[in-house]
Enzyme design. Structure first.
Site, PDB file in Angstrom:
ATOM      1  N   SER A 103      75.962  13.085  59.188  1.00 34.25           N
ATOM      2  CA  SER A 103      75.471  14.532  58.760  1.00 34.25           C
ATOM      3  C   SER A 103      74.405  14.756  59.295  1.00 34.25           C
ATOM      4  O   SER A 103      74.155  14.651  60.593  1.00 34.25           O
ATOM      5  CB  SER A 103      75.597  14.725  57.423  1.00 34.25           C
ATOM      6  OG  SER A 103      75.483  16.380  57.149  1.00 34.25           O
TER       7      SER A 103
ATOM      8  N   ASP B  93      82.429  15.505  57.397  1.00 35.62           N
ATOM      9  CA  ASP B  93      81.032  15.095  57.078  1.00 35.62           C
ATOM     10  C   ASP B  93      81.020  13.581  56.615  1.00 35.62           C
ATOM     11  O   ASP B  93      81.989  13.270  55.669  1.00 35.62           O
ATOM     12  CB  ASP B  93      80.370  15.874  56.061  1.00 35.62           C
ATOM     13  CG  ASP B  93      79.023  15.634  55.771  1.00 35.62           C
ATOM     14  OD1 ASP B  93      78.604  14.390  55.601  1.00 35.62           O
ATOM     15  OD2 ASP B  93      78.088  16.326  55.829  1.00 35.62           O
TER      16      ASP B  93
END
Length: 743
Positions: A78, A224
């Site tokens: 991320s 993610d």
């Protein structure tokens, strides 16, 4: 070309390292790792996700550099993939900090293309129907996007930032070998990205489920990586790291007292999933590894305004571990040799030999590439010009993403443009609601919806139909077909049925009211001038009846026929049509009614209107005006000009006043009350002066009606939502509420 440069650099730097190994410097083992006896251990840096808290990673890396601690591998999840990817691409900590701190995150996380990039066809949608929210409707089902944000601006931003290494396909060949960690949303499995397009890998790693649309890559839908491995210790270990420096900047779980809404509960569920895999990764650390957990306090994942505040906190947490970290330090000469061995990306922008389009849509290559006018093969790549070209493609509002990259094909440098059609298209619905009431029984209430089907053919043909029910009903269908060089020309047939109210006014009082029912057929054609303007000409025929609703009982229903030709020139550079804060708007139209076209009477009309808007800080000032005139002959009731409604002599209901001529001057002021870019809220007022007249010689400033309004407006995802109170001379007052705009 790029691969040859990479190879020669690696050979050169490897030779330096080999010579240094044969000729160690005196005192090389004076501090840190003794590399003269045994090869030094390889060090891997694992950077976790955590949104804006990820700025702490920069503070960590800066301390590592200051203490001569080499980094041989980087893996990031991320936001950790953003910092890690940019650092691995050869950017300095200072450059990364400067770039990330300068980003307007609210702007970048808004998918709507700037209105300056939208095609003029899409700008006209704003006038016809202002609702921004357009769910898909296909095969009888409502379709929604896979995420609130499709990531167009995010893609372009990170592509530009890592452009110097865009041709590097294997992330092993970056300045520092790198991996981005994503997850497959279909099964939750960890997906480690070590090759391909670095910008896309970063984008996949940060695609928070439901917030960002997943990235489709190699047949997988990636989101993610935090849901699978938010602190990728295992990844850098697999890359070859003997020692891991792990940085955990994840958001702490909320306390019982803090869990007070469904949004917090949703965030807590994500946090529980993330903290579980983080704990599992931390449990694999050994005594030689180092775990850094910055104390970031109240800085949340979305606090990008506090981005810079997290950097010193990362530095502070790293210095707290300095005794352990110094065991990994290299002597100055060895550290400089390590730095010299790193690949230094070529900052020169490549010369593009060929442009290649990967077209994942139903539209023709020619239709898409007709928007690429500034970027040409044989010239150095200009990222700003290219982004303007891609913005025009994205401004067609047909594509989910419009991306680019650089690759090599033999000795040629390729500019790769990729377009992906919207997953929730090609058909879309829009809705609207209008309520005007003057408190004296004169009310207008309308509910409307339209259906737009794009991609009817590869050349951008589209079909739209709409229906409105309520005080004034309407039904229409139209087809719009671009053609010609760069698809700037168009033809636009239209047919419809409608009922509307037309009043006859004497001394500001309604003496009669008619309900105009008519069937309309219209054919127009024209040319768009970039995204700012359009010239259009057409013919219109209508057959209808004016039915008396209020007034002298002796007034009979009046059947009529319209046969008209019109020419219209439009200019639109407003930044937003709903609640603009800057720009200009102008429209001029001539209409001629001719008996030879089937009309009952002959007359000519001229219509002019324009606006100028500017903003200072949160304060917006707008000056607008219109002038309409029957310049020859006498127009029948169905062709009268009208005023009334919000900001059109507020205090009267919509189209309350009508006449052969009309004029209006409008001054508006409104102030933005919040900082939410996606749903800005405004409060303001209008000052209005105007009237309608049946005889041109009666037009004068002395014979104008003064009016004004106060309003609260929200430019929401549903469209403009207005609540307003208007008052005009003669104690005329009205309340207004509408969402979007009626047909």
């Amino acid at each position: 070309m790029y691969r040859s440069i990479f190879f020669l650099r690696h050979v050169f730097t490897a030779s330096i390292v080999f010579l240094l190994a044969l000729n160690p410097q005196p005192g090389a083992a004076a501090a840190g790792v003794d590399s003269t006896d045994t090869p030094r251990p390889k060090i891997g840096l694992a950077l976790s996700g955590g949104g804006a808290r990820g700025a702490a990673h920069l503070g960590v890396i800066r301390v590592l550099e200051e203490n001569n601690i080499p980094i041989d591998y980087i893996a990031g999840t991320s936001f950790g993939s953003i910092v890690g990817g940019m650092y691995a691409a050869g950017m300095s900590v200072e450059e990364i900090e400067s770039e990330l701190a300068s980003i307007d995150w609210a702007e970048m996380l808004d998918d709507l293309p700037p209105r300056s990039d939208r095609s003029f066809r899409r700008k006209r949608d704003d006038e016809i129907y202002r609702a921004r929210f357009k769910p898909g409707f296909n095969d009888g089902k409502i379709n929604l996007p896979r995420g609130l944000i499709q990531g167009q601006k995010v893609d372009l931003k990170f592509t530009r930032l890592v452009l110097p290494v865009a041709a590097v396909e294997n992330f092993e060949d970056l300045t520092i070998p790198f991996r981005a960690v994503a997850a497959d949303i279909t099964n939750g499995e960890e997906v480690v990205l070590g090759s391909g397009d670095l910008a896309i890998a970063i984008r996949a790693s940060l695609s928070i489920p439901a917030v960002f649309a997943p990235v489709e890559l190699d047949g997988r839908l990636l989101v993610d990586g935090g849901i699978a491995n938010n602190l990728p210790i295992s990844v850098v270990r697999d890359m070859g790291a003997d020692i891991v420096i792990a940085v955990d900047i994840g958001t702490p779980l909320a306390s019982k007292e803090e869990i007070d809404s469904v949004l917090v509960i949703s965030s807590q569920l994500t946090g529980l999933m993330t903290r579980g895999n983080v704990a599992a990764q931390i449990s694999t650390l050994t005594d030689t590894d180092v775990l850094i957990v910055p104390e970031l306090g109240d800085i949340s994942a979305g606090d990008f305004d506090e981005f810079a505040d997290a950097i010193p906190l990362g530095r502070e947490a790293t210095l707290a571990q300095i005794d352990n970290l110094r065991q990994l330090s290299l002597p100055d000469d060895e550290y400089q040799a390590y730095r010299a061995s790193l690949f230094d990306p070529d900052l020169q922008l490549p010369v593009i030999d060929r442009i290649k389009l990967e077209n994942n849509s139903r539209f023709s290559d020619d239709y898409i590439m007709s928007r690429v006018v500034e970027t040409k093969a044989g010239e150095p790549l200009d990222p700003s010009a290219l982004e303007r070209d891609l913005g025009k493609i994205y401004g067609l509002e047909l594509f989910q993403n419009v991306r680019y990259g650089v690759s090599e094909d033999g000795d040629e440098t390729m500019l790769d443009i990729r377009v992906d059609e919207r997953s929730w298209g090609p058909g879309y619905l829009q809705f609207g609601l209008q309520l005007d009431s003057n408190g004296e029984g004169e009310n207008i209430f309308n509910v409307s919806t339209t259906y737009l089907k794009t991609g009817m053919n590869p050349s951008g043909g589209e079909w739209r139909s709409g229906v409105q029910i309520g005080s004034e009903w309407a039904l229409f269908t139209e087809f719009h077909q671009p053609f010609g060089p760069r698809y700037r020309f168009f033809v636009n047939p239209f047919v419809g049925l409608q009922e509307r109210i037309a009043n006859v006014v004497e001394d500001d009082d309604v003496t009669a009211s008619f309900r105009i029912e008519e069937a309309i057929a219209q054919l127009s054609a024209g040319r768009e001038f970039g995204a700012w303007g359009e010239a259009r000409a057409g013919v219109r025929y209508a057959d209808g009846k004016a039915k008396r609703a209020i007034g002298d009982p002796s007034l009979l229903d009046q059947p009529f026929n319209r046969g008209e030709v019109f020419v219209r020139l439009s200019h639109d550079k407003l930044d937003d049509f709903n609640i603009p804060t800057s720009g200009t708007f102008f429209r001029a139209e001539w209409l001629g009614s001719r008996e030879g076209l089937g009309a009952d009477s002959k007359f000519d009309q001229l219509s002019l209107k324009g606006s100028l808007i500017f903003t200072h800080k949160r304060n917006t000032f707008a000056a607008s005006g219109l002038y309409n005139s029957t310049i020859k002959g006498t127009a029948p009731v169905q062709n009268l000009f009208t005023l009334g409604g919000f900001s059109r002599l507020s205090g009267f209901t919509s189209r309350h006043l009508s006449g052969q001529h009309s004029a209006l001057a409008l001054l508006s002021y409104y102030r933005r009350l919040n900082s939410n870019r996606r749903n800005p809220v405004y409060a303001g007022f209008t000052l209005e002066s105007g009237n309608v007249w049946d005889v041109r010689s009666d037009i004068s400033l002395d014979d104008t009606i003064q009016a004004g309004s106060i309003f609260l407006g929200i430019n929401s995802i549903l469209g403009p939502i207005y609540i307003a109170y208007g008052r005009a001379e003669g104690a005329n007052e009205a309340l207004y509420f509408f969402i979007g705009k009626p047909l």
